[in-house]
Structures are given as structure tokens and as C-alpha cells.
Design a protein around this motif. Structure first.
Motif, PDB file in Angstrom:
ATOM      1  N   UNK A  40       4.050  -7.702  20.457  1.00  0.00           N
ATOM      2  CA  UNK A  40       4.417  -6.391  20.112  1.00  0.00           C
ATOM      3  C   UNK A  40       5.425  -6.586  18.920  1.00  0.00           C
ATOM      4  N   UNK A  81      -0.506  -9.657   0.275  1.00  0.00           N
ATOM      5  CA  UNK A  81       0.667  -9.215  -0.796  1.00  0.00           C
ATOM      6  C   UNK A  81       1.113 -10.453  -1.227  1.00  0.00           C
ATOM      7  N   UNK A 138       6.885  -2.459  -4.172  1.00  0.00           N
ATOM      8  CA  UNK A 138       6.019  -2.595  -5.231  1.00  0.00           C
ATOM      9  C   UNK A 138       5.796  -1.333  -5.902  1.00  0.00           C
ATOM     10  N   UNK A 188      -2.450 -20.278  12.735  1.00  0.00           N
ATOM     11  CA  UNK A 188      -3.252 -18.859  12.835  1.00  0.00           C
ATOM     12  C   UNK A 188      -4.184 -19.038  13.985  1.00  0.00           C
ATOM     13  N   UNK A 215       5.401  -5.412   5.878  1.00  0.00           N
ATOM     14  CA  UNK A 215       4.226  -5.090   4.931  1.00  0.00           C
ATOM     15  C   UNK A 215       4.396  -3.782   4.243  1.00  0.00           C
ATOM     16  N   UNK A 221       6.027  -7.473  11.453  1.00  0.00           N
ATOM     17  CA  UNK A 221       5.276  -7.617  10.306  1.00  0.00           C
ATOM     18  C   UNK A 221       4.553  -6.437   9.730  1.00  0.00           C
ATOM     19  N   UNK A 222       4.306  -5.440  10.362  1.00  0.00           N
ATOM     20  CA  UNK A 222       3.690  -4.114   9.880  1.00  0.00           C
ATOM     21  C   UNK A 222       4.844  -3.554   9.197  1.00  0.00           C
ATOM     22  N   UNK A 236      -3.320  -6.370  14.305  1.00  0.00           N
ATOM     23  CA  UNK A 236      -2.977  -7.624  14.100  1.00  0.00           C
ATOM     24  C   UNK A 236      -3.523  -8.494  13.186  1.00  0.00           C
ATOM     25  N   UNK A 258       4.239  -8.297  15.775  1.00  0.00           N
ATOM     26  CA  UNK A 258       2.997  -7.414  15.084  1.00  0.00           C
ATOM     27  C   UNK A 258       3.845  -6.459  14.272  1.00  0.00           C
ATOM     28  N   UNK A 303       7.381  -3.944   1.862  1.00  0.00           N
ATOM     29  CA  UNK A 303       6.869  -4.659   0.378  1.00  0.00           C
ATOM     30  C   UNK A 303       6.224  -3.967  -0.347  1.00  0.00           C
ATOM     31  N   UNK A 304       5.192  -3.305   0.282  1.00  0.00           N
ATOM     32  CA  UNK A 304       4.331  -2.074  -0.415  1.00  0.00           C
ATOM     33  C   UNK A 304       4.988  -1.187  -1.178  1.00  0.00           C
TER      34      UNK A 304
END
Lengths: 78, 321
Positions: free
Chosen positions: B299, A43, B316, B3, B309, B305-306, A33, B302, B312-313
């Protein structure tokens, strides 16, 4: 007989195992996390930087050409 | 601030589920006949419920993806399906442990076990489908459609199919207060099925107000036969003797007797009936459902989000279709 499997002890052993497994799963999730959040922020910062750099650059002239033929339309960006 | 709240919530999930584990092993009372094995219900049932919730969330996000076309919805749909698969596997494993203690085998293709196995296969096929398609757009669209169809099977496989089959040993009726196992009506000489055991009513004997039935019980695959003699008190209308099925914790109960037609109602009597009548057990059970639901939400976010990401990577780098 194994001491750990005796009636009075076995339940505490089972609890300890369950807590150890859950602790491991929790730490794993926590770590992933934190890493995912850090990566996401990185990013976002990167994207903001790219956008800011793009704004400072001179604007490249752009044009959209549309050809109309017998079959249909075709749009080409230049 | 947000956060920090998130971190506190995640720490709370960790402590909450650790507390549930402690309560499950040390606070919840033992169940008559089941001993410590009954404690696994505190984990088994909530994980099964959360898996249904996860598959519902997956189907909802799949529908949203097909409607709006946002990649983030596909991420959530996949994350929910994966979590659902994980929780289903957890429910299956905990069920197998209970099955070993109570039925004497880890797996006996009980309708409940078979239906959950089919459900696992259906969602495993979703992941296989996703990995087989290279074009991102096509993969997202096809898996969204598949996910919607897959979810249609969930209520049937979890709630309907196991109840359609009379021959289940799964304690649907034993552990849920207010519900009943229907049992089997037999007249002398007739054969019936209780759970996965063939039973035959051989005779009825009356001594005063007590009627005793001679019941021959055959093990699955007719591996062995045993004579059980449950009895019933005509005066009080209550069961007197409830012998255990050989090798099982379940008992054979004589619930009704009709001497005029020489017929009886035989039923499985599971130890732990009315399990949730106990307040401590009920609260631990509800705490477990809450904890596992919160864990699922964590979960889900999370994993989504993974996936975002990762997307997005890849975008790019210019490798994402």
C-alpha cells in the motif's frame, strides 16, 4: 431463526464475508497498482521523448546576467 | 523480470492473507469463555502493530524530507501516514466488535479506546493541515514537522497511557503470556476499582480451608449493583470459585487472602489468558503480522507511486506549486 446465524453455519458465513471483503480490497489494489504502473511508464516514456526532441533542436543561446547593487545580488537568466 | 517478481509477491500477499483468514476462522481453537469472539485477536493486534510501524515510517520519511528536500520522501511520508490511519481505524473497529461481545458495549471510553481515538484525531489533523495549505513547498515542510511531532505521541498513546490507567478493561495482561494484571488490594469495607467497575469488599467467610469473599460490584455509572462471591483455598493457594461479572465474560478472582488483616487481592480473570501459548494460535498470529506488514509495504509503495504520478502530471500541466 435464520439458517445463516445458526451456530454451526455462522462461522462459515463470517469466513465467506471476510474472504469476499478481502477479495474485493485485493482486486481494487491490484487494479489501481496496474493502472499506476502503466501511467508511470507512460510518463517516463513521455519524458524520454521530450528529452530526445530537446537534443535534436538547435541550441538556444543562453546567458546569465548578474547585477551587483548596494543591497545585494540579483541573477537574471536570459 | 523485476515487474514479474512484483506481481508474484502481490499475489502471494493476497493468498497469504486469505489463508490467515481461513486459519483464523477454522483452524485456531476457540478460547475458553470467549468462544468465537476471541478469533478477532488474530486480526486486531497485528493491525494495531502495523499502524505503529506505518507512523514510524511516516516520521522517518518526514525527517528525510526535511534533511534532503526530495519530494519523493514527502510522498512516502504521506502514504505511510494514510496507511497508518487506515490500519488504526481497522484496529479500532475490530476492537469495538470484541468490546461488544465481551463488555456488552461497542464503546465505553476505556483508556485504550480513548487513546486510540486521540491518535486518530492527531493524524486526521495532519491530513486537514495538508489540505489547508495550497503552497506545495510550505505544505510539505509543515506537514513533515507536524508528522515528526505527531509520532512523538504514538508510543505514549499506544503503549504508555493505557498502562498508566489502572481502570482499563483492555486485556493487556490477559492475552500476553508472562504479564499480569496487578489487581486491587482491599480490606473489609473498602472500595476499589477493577476495570470500569466499582467493587466493595463486604465481608470474608471461612469454611474449613476455603475463604469466600462477599464483593459488591457496581456497573459503570452505578446503573446496577450485584453481589459476587469469589473463593480461595488456603491450603492449595488456588482460586476455587470465579464468578463472572454480570453481562461480561470476565471473571472476578480472589487471588490472595490475608485473614490477619482481613484483606484480599481481587483481580480480573479474563478467559483466554495465555492465548498465545497455543502453537497454532501463535503461528497464525505471526502469519497475520507478516501478512499485514507486507500489505502495508504494498500500500505504501502504491500510494507513493500514485502521488508521484499525480505530482508529475500536475508539473507537466504547470499547476503544481
Amino acid at each position: 431463526m435464520n439458517t445463516f446465524l445458526e451456530a454451526g453455519v455462522a462461522i462459515y458465513v463470517a469466513l465467506a464475508v471476510a474472504l469476499a471483503v478481502w477479495g474485493g480490497v485485493f482486486l481494487y489494489l491490484w487494479r489501481i497498482d496496474r493502472m499506476a504502473q502503466a501511467l508511470k511508464q507512460e510518463l517516463e516514456r513521455d519524458r524520454a521523448r521530450t528529452l530526445a526532441e530537446g537534443e535534436q533542436r538547435p541550441v538556444t543561446p543562453r546567458a546569465t546576467v548578474t547585477r551587483v547593487g548596494a543591497v545585494g545580488r540579483e541573477t537574471v537568466e536570459k | 523480470m523485476r515487474q514479474r517478481m512484483g506481481h508474484v509477491a502481490k499475489l502471494l500477499i493476497g493468498l497469504w492473507l486469505a489463508g490467515v483468514a481461513v486459519a483464523m476462522f477454522l483452524v485456531v481453537p476457540q478460547y475458553e469463555g470467549l468462544g468465537n469472539a476471541g478469533r478477532i485477536m488474530i486480526m486486531h493486534v497485528p493491525t494495531a502493530w502495523v499502524s505503529v510501524l506505518a507512523f514510524a515510517v511516516s516520521a522517518s520519511f518526514s525527517g528525510l524530507y526535511l534533511w534532503k528536500g526530495r519530494v519523493a520522501y514527502d510522498d512516502y511520508a504521506l502514504a505511510a501516514a494514510e496507511s497508518g490511519f487506515l490500519f488504526t481505524a481497522l484496529a479500532t473497529v475490530t476492537g469495538m466488535i470484541f468490546s461488544q461481545v465481551v463488555w456488552g458495549v461497542y464503546w465505553n471510553w476505556d483508556p485504550r479506546q480513548t487513546s486510540i481515538f486521540v491518535l486518530l484525531l492527531i493524524y486526521a489533523a495532519l491530513f486537514a493541515l495538508r489540505s489547508a495549505l495550497e503552497d506545495g513547498q510550505r505544505r510539505r515542510q509543515l506537514s513533515a514537522v507536524y508528522s515528526l511531532f505527531a509520532f512523538v505521541t504514538v508510543p505514549f498513546l499506544i503503549f504508555v497511557a493505557p498502562r498508566l490507567a489502572n481502570s482499563t478493561l483492555h486485556p493487556n495482561c490477559a492475552f500476553i503470556a508472562g504479564s499480569q494484571c496487578s489487581g486491587v488490594n482491599l480490606s473489609v469495607g473498602r472500595i476499589g476499582l477493577l476495570g470500569d467497575r466499582k467493587i466493595q469488599l463486604l465481608s470474608l467467610e471461612q469454611q474449613g480451608e476455603v475463604v469466600t469473599a462477599q464483593v459488591q460490584v457496581s456497573e459503570p455509572g452505578l446503573r446496577g449493583e450485584h453481589l459476587l462471591t469469589p473463593s480461595y483455598d488456603l491450603a492449595s493457594g488456588k482460586m476455587v470459585s470465579r464468578p463472572e461479572f454480570p453481562g461480561l465474560k470476565y471473571q472476578l478472582g480472589l487471588e490472595k487472602v490475608d485473614l490477619a488483616t482481613k484483606s484480599v487481592l481481587l483481580n480480573i480473570e479474563a478467559p483466554g489468558t495465555g492465548l498465545l501459548d497455543n502453537r497454532i494460535t501463535l503461528f497464525t498470529f505471526l502469519a497475520s503480522i507478516t501478512g499485514f506488514t507486507a500489505l502495508f509495504v504494498w500500500m505504501l509503495t502504491l500510494r507513493a507511486t500514485l502521488l508521484s504520478v499525480q505530482w508529475a502530471l500536475a508539473q507537466r500541466e504547470g499547476t503544481q506549486a
